[in-house]
Structures are given as C-alpha cells and as structure tokens.
Write an enzyme that holds these catalytic residues in place. Structure first.
Site, mmCIF file in Angstrom:
data_model
loop_
_atom_site.group_PDB
_atom_site.id
_atom_site.type_symbol
_atom_site.label_atom_id
_atom_site.label_comp_id
_atom_site.label_asym_id
_atom_site.label_seq_id
_atom_site.Cartn_x
_atom_site.Cartn_y
_atom_site.Cartn_z
ATOM 1 N N ASN A 62 0.832 -1.207 0.000
ATOM 2 C CA ASN A 62 0.000 0.000 0.000
ATOM 3 C C ASN A 62 0.863 1.252 0.000
ATOM 4 O O ASN A 62 1.900 1.322 0.653
ATOM 5 C CB ASN A 62 -1.046 0.004 1.118
ATOM 6 C CG ASN A 62 -0.529 -0.308 2.495
ATOM 7 O OD1 ASN A 62 0.443 -1.028 2.659
ATOM 8 N ND2 ASN A 62 -1.176 0.238 3.503
ATOM 9 N N GLU A 64 0.431 5.197 0.567
ATOM 10 C CA GLU A 64 -0.492 6.223 1.066
ATOM 11 C C GLU A 64 -0.028 7.618 0.643
ATOM 12 O O GLU A 64 1.071 7.801 0.097
ATOM 13 C CB GLU A 64 -0.611 6.093 2.591
ATOM 14 C CG GLU A 64 -1.217 4.751 2.966
ATOM 15 C CD GLU A 64 -1.527 4.590 4.446
ATOM 16 O OE1 GLU A 64 -1.075 5.418 5.264
ATOM 17 O OE2 GLU A 64 -2.230 3.608 4.771
ATOM 18 N N ASN A 65 -0.903 8.591 0.891
ATOM 19 C CA ASN A 65 -0.632 9.953 0.457
ATOM 20 C C ASN A 65 -1.269 10.910 1.465
ATOM 21 O O ASN A 65 -2.333 10.611 2.013
ATOM 22 C CB ASN A 65 -1.263 10.154 -0.944
ATOM 23 C CG ASN A 65 -0.767 11.407 -1.606
ATOM 24 O OD1 ASN A 65 -1.191 12.511 -1.274
ATOM 25 N ND2 ASN A 65 0.141 11.243 -2.535
ATOM 26 N N TYR A 68 -5.384 11.787 1.371
ATOM 27 C CA TYR A 68 -5.681 10.361 1.611
ATOM 28 C C TYR A 68 -6.203 9.563 0.419
ATOM 29 O O TYR A 68 -5.712 8.468 0.148
ATOM 30 C CB TYR A 68 -6.646 10.205 2.790
ATOM 31 C CG TYR A 68 -6.072 10.571 4.148
ATOM 32 C CD1 TYR A 68 -4.754 10.984 4.310
ATOM 33 C CD2 TYR A 68 -6.871 10.498 5.286
ATOM 34 C CE1 TYR A 68 -4.249 11.324 5.546
ATOM 35 C CE2 TYR A 68 -6.366 10.832 6.542
ATOM 36 C CZ TYR A 68 -5.050 11.249 6.663
ATOM 37 O OH TYR A 68 -4.558 11.567 7.889
ATOM 38 N N CYS A 73 -4.210 0.682 -2.494
ATOM 39 C CA CYS A 73 -4.018 -0.583 -1.777
ATOM 40 C C CYS A 73 -2.924 -1.426 -2.438
ATOM 41 O O CYS A 73 -2.686 -1.333 -3.647
ATOM 42 C CB CYS A 73 -5.299 -1.399 -1.799
ATOM 43 S SG CYS A 73 -6.662 -0.721 -0.880
ATOM 44 N N GLU A 75 -2.938 -4.592 -3.195
ATOM 45 C CA GLU A 75 -3.390 -5.518 -4.240
ATOM 46 C C GLU A 75 -3.463 -4.821 -5.595
ATOM 47 O O GLU A 75 -3.109 -5.387 -6.625
ATOM 48 C CB GLU A 75 -4.779 -6.078 -3.893
ATOM 49 C CG GLU A 75 -4.820 -6.921 -2.630
ATOM 50 C CD GLU A 75 -5.129 -6.116 -1.368
ATOM 51 O OE1 GLU A 75 -4.705 -4.941 -1.274
ATOM 52 O OE2 GLU A 75 -5.777 -6.674 -0.482
ATOM 53 N N CYS A 115 -10.419 -3.561 -4.580
ATOM 54 C CA CYS A 115 -9.361 -4.496 -5.011
ATOM 55 C C CYS A 115 -9.965 -5.782 -5.562
ATOM 56 O O CYS A 115 -9.448 -6.360 -6.518
ATOM 57 C CB CYS A 115 -8.414 -4.796 -3.855
ATOM 58 S SG CYS A 115 -7.352 -3.392 -3.457
#
Ligand code: THU
Length: 161
Positions: A62, A64-65, A68, A73, A75, A115
C-alpha cells in the site's frame, strides 16, 4: 418466490507447510512486500505478491498519500504493475498479508471491495481462476480458489455490451 443461494467455498490451513515450494516462497515475498509498504498515516501495512505463469513474481504494497484518497491498496499496486509490465502473462496465484501494531489476528485481511473488482478484471481477462492465499499475522493461510468467489453478482464487461 424461491430464495436463491450462493455458496462460497474456501479452505483454511494452520500454516503454509502443505503448499508447494513456489507458493511457500510467494507467501514469504508478500511479507517482504508488506515490510516496505508506505503507510505513514494508517500505519497498516499490506503486501501482495503475484505469481505469473513463467515464475516471475510481482510485488505490491500500500502506498499512502497526505491527500488520503490519492493512495492505493497493495493488491491494486501489484495487479496494475503486472498488467502494465507483463500484459500477456497469466497470473497463477496471489498472496496477500497485512500487519500493524494492533493487528495480531488469526484471521487474514481480506481484500477491500475495490481491489476485488480490480483483481476480478484480470481473472476474467485471462479466463482462468486466480487463487488467493491470505496469510494472517499468526501464520494461518486462507485459500480462496478464485477472485470471483469474493465478488458474487459482480459487475463486469458483459454488462457493458
Ligand atoms: N489496504 C490495502 O492495501 N489493501 C486492502 O485490501 C485493505 C486496505 C490499505 C489501504 C490503506 O493504506 C490501509 O490499508 C488502511 O486502510
């Protein structure tokens, strides 16, 4: 009116010892992927490892930023990387694991809805099931025989015709 039922079949294993060396190695690779997740906000680390038909393994975790919803994810990072870099190659298995300081369950993380939809696209594209090996923090493995099992009554390209 008769109620309709959908059966969902999956297996749970105490550990990975009965799997082939290839799958055992894939499970180790998803742990490795999880360990390098970029998850400074949730601190929930997820790793995915895809096995391709020629033995190539594609990893994802994953990302992230600070904004958000811009994150992605594990997958989808993995399956989109496979789609981008190995578009003609079938995916023969996907191993997924997750961990955080508070998550120590026997139950594995199961992929989120987005996902599931994304992985299903590639299962339909290659016209063969992609088994999912979900590794819990305590080492149990849940084997889902095909992505489609996780998304009954799904939407796909046939609806767009
Ligand atoms: N996450 C995944 O990577 N895969 C999932 O199937 C569920 C959630 C990530 C997204 C976010 O970075 C963090 O876990 C918390 O939701």
């Amino acid at each position: 009116m008769e109620p309709l039922h959908i059966n969902f079949t999956f297996e749970r294993f105490e550990n990975a010892s009965t799997f082939s060396p290839e799958i055992q190695s894939l499970l180790k690779r998803c742990v490795e992927a999880m360990q390098s997740a970029y998850a400074p906000y949730s601190k929930f680390h997820v790793g995915a490892a895809l096995l391709l038909e020629d033995g190539t393994v594609v990893l994802g975790n994953n990302q992230e930023n600070a904004a958000y919803p811009s994150g992605l994810c594990a997958e989808r990072v993995a399956i989109f990387a496979a789609g981008a870099n190995h578009p003609q190659m079938r995916i023969t298995a996907i191993a997924i694991t997750a961990g955080s300081a508070n998550y120590t369950s026997d139950d594995p993380v199961t992929p989120c809805g987005a996902c599931r939809q994304s992985m299903l696209e590639y299962e339909i594209k290659q016209d063969s099931p992609i088994p999912l090996y979900l590794l819990s923090p305590t080492g149990q493995v849940t084997l889902i025989p095909a992505v489609s099992q996780l998304l009954p009554l799904h939407f796909d390209a046939k609806n767009l015709l």
